[in-house]
Structure formats: structure tokens, C-alpha cells
Design a protein around this motif. Structure first.
Motif, PDB file in Angstrom:
ATOM      1  N   GLN A 132       0.825  -1.200   0.000  1.00 11.38           N
ATOM      2  CA  GLN A 132       0.000   0.000   0.000  1.00 11.38           C
ATOM      3  C   GLN A 132       0.862   1.254   0.000  1.00 11.38           C
ATOM      4  O   GLN A 132       0.483   2.275  -0.565  1.00 11.38           O
ATOM      5  CB  GLN A 132      -0.943   0.015   1.210  1.00 11.38           C
ATOM      6  N   MET A 133       2.038   1.164   0.564  1.00  7.13           N
ATOM      7  CA  MET A 133       2.937   2.319   0.608  1.00  7.13           C
ATOM      8  C   MET A 133       3.475   2.694  -0.772  1.00  7.13           C
ATOM      9  O   MET A 133       3.758   3.854  -1.032  1.00  7.13           O
ATOM     10  CB  MET A 133       4.103   2.046   1.570  1.00  7.13           C
ATOM     11  N   VAL A 134       3.599   1.734  -1.671  1.00  8.90           N
ATOM     12  CA  VAL A 134       4.175   2.010  -2.989  1.00  8.90           C
ATOM     13  C   VAL A 134       3.125   2.169  -4.090  1.00  8.90           C
ATOM     14  O   VAL A 134       3.455   2.594  -5.187  1.00  8.90           O
ATOM     15  CB  VAL A 134       5.208   0.936  -3.410  1.00  8.90           C
ATOM     16  N   LEU A 135       1.884   1.832  -3.786  1.00  9.26           N
ATOM     17  CA  LEU A 135       0.814   1.947  -4.773  1.00  9.26           C
ATOM     18  C   LEU A 135       0.016   3.224  -4.523  1.00  9.26           C
ATOM     19  O   LEU A 135      -0.284   3.569  -3.383  1.00  9.26           O
ATOM     20  CB  LEU A 135      -0.101   0.723  -4.721  1.00  9.26           C
ATOM     21  N   ASP A 136      -0.322   3.922  -5.581  1.00  8.55           N
ATOM     22  CA  ASP A 136      -1.021   5.202  -5.486  1.00  8.55           C
ATOM     23  C   ASP A 136      -2.537   5.068  -5.477  1.00  8.55           C
ATOM     24  O   ASP A 136      -3.256   6.052  -5.658  1.00  8.55           O
ATOM     25  CB  ASP A 136      -0.611   6.106  -6.656  1.00  8.55           C
TER      26      ASP A 136
END
Length: 178
Positions: free
Chosen positions: A79-83
Motif C-alpha cells: 500500500q505504501m508504494v501503490l497510489d
């Protein structure tokens, strides 16, 4: 609205690129991902074209068009790397019908929520399947990267209550009306 539905990408830029090409060339409105986007998982071999960072870039370029639920291989860092948001599960109303999006590894956990003519879209098993159980449609697009049980790499299109199981080149394997 036209939907393209896939599952179990497992970090393969090769497979995900083909899905995105199919998505764009057929003017789909939304891309539904039923989990396991980036990581290949400890039970799977590393798939052909394994490049999670490339999958991230391509997925983020479609952030306004993606609806995704969490699979058993998703981690907090995903979730941290997906927008775009990764839902634990998601309910959509499409053509006045309830569609439930889940990964499938806890499919039985939600059985009490489903009513007659509801549609449950799930992944996890890597096996494409259309079945009706107790008046509920259970539909799995299979895996676009690591299909099992002699099934093909596949995804599903949904347009006006017609579902088409397709190969990644867009050729139709099976067609269903719900």
C-alpha cells in the motif's frame, strides 16, 4: 461501464503489460485486480518477467481506473508504494446487482453476506471458474501469470451482465450471461 477483471499477477510485468494492453485497446472503464499484484509468494516459483517495481509503475499510471482487493501475498508495504487504495474486500453495484470482490483465501468467511443473484468475484486458486451455488454466482478469472490445473493465463471482461473469460491476447475462452 466495462470492466476488465484479473487476479494473481504475482509481480510479472510480462503478464500485467498484456492485461493493460487489453484494457486500453478495448476501452475498458475499470480494471479490477482481485489480489496478489506484486509478490510471487513463498509457494510459487518466480514467474517469467518478475519485476514488481515495473508492475508498480504501470499500475500507478492507471491509479484512477483500478479497483483492487488485498490478496494473501499483499503486505503493508504494498500500500505504501501503490497510489491507489487496496481494499480488504469491496462491494460494487453494477447493473442493479451486487458484486463482491474478495481474494478468495477467506471466501467462506463472507458466505452469510451473499443473497440470491449476487456475484462473488474472487481469485487465489489460480483456476478459472464460473459456478452458481445456492443462487449466488462465484466467478474466478484464474491467474494471468501462474495458472493451475491445466487452465490458461486468463482474465474476464464484464459488460452488460455478459462475462467473457479471455486469454491475454483477448481471444474468448468462454462466455456467460448472468
Amino acid at each position: 461501464m466495462k470492466y476488465l477483471i484479473c487476479s494473481d499477477v504475482h509481480g510479472s510485468i510480462d503478464s500485467f503489460s498484456k492485461v493493460v494492453e487489453l484494457f486500453k485497446s478495448n476501452n475498458f472503464d475499470k480494471l479490477i485486480i482481485l489480489g496478489d499484484l506484486l509478490y510471487h509468494g513463498p509457494r510459487n516459483d518466480i514467474p517469467f518477467g518478475y519485476a514488481p517495481k515495473e508492475v508498480i509503475k504501470l499500475a500507478n499510471s492507471l491509479k484512477e481506473k483500478i479497483i483492487m482487493v488485498k490478496g494473501n501475498c499483499e503486505a503493508e508495504v504494498d500500500q505504501m508504494v501503490l497510489d491507489f487504495h487496496i481494499f480488504n474486500k469491496k462491494k460494487l453495484v453494477i447493473n442493479k446487482r451486487n458484486f463482491y470482490l474478495v481474494h478468495g483465501h477467506h471466501l467462506d468467511k463472507y458466505y452469510n453476506e451473499y443473497k440470491k443473484d449476487d456475484v462473488v468475484l474472487y481469485g487465489h486458486t489460480h483456476v478459472s471458474k464460473f459456478e452458481k451455488i445456492n443462487d449466488v454466482f462465484y466467478i474466478n478469472p484464474g491467474s494471468i501469470t501462474l495458472p493451475k490445473e491445466n487452465t490458461k493465463k486468463s482474465c474476464i471482461s464484464l459488460d452488460n451482465n455478459v462475462l467473457m473469460l479471455m486469454n491475454l491476447d483477448g481471444s474468448i475462452i468462454e462466455k456467460y450471461s448472468i
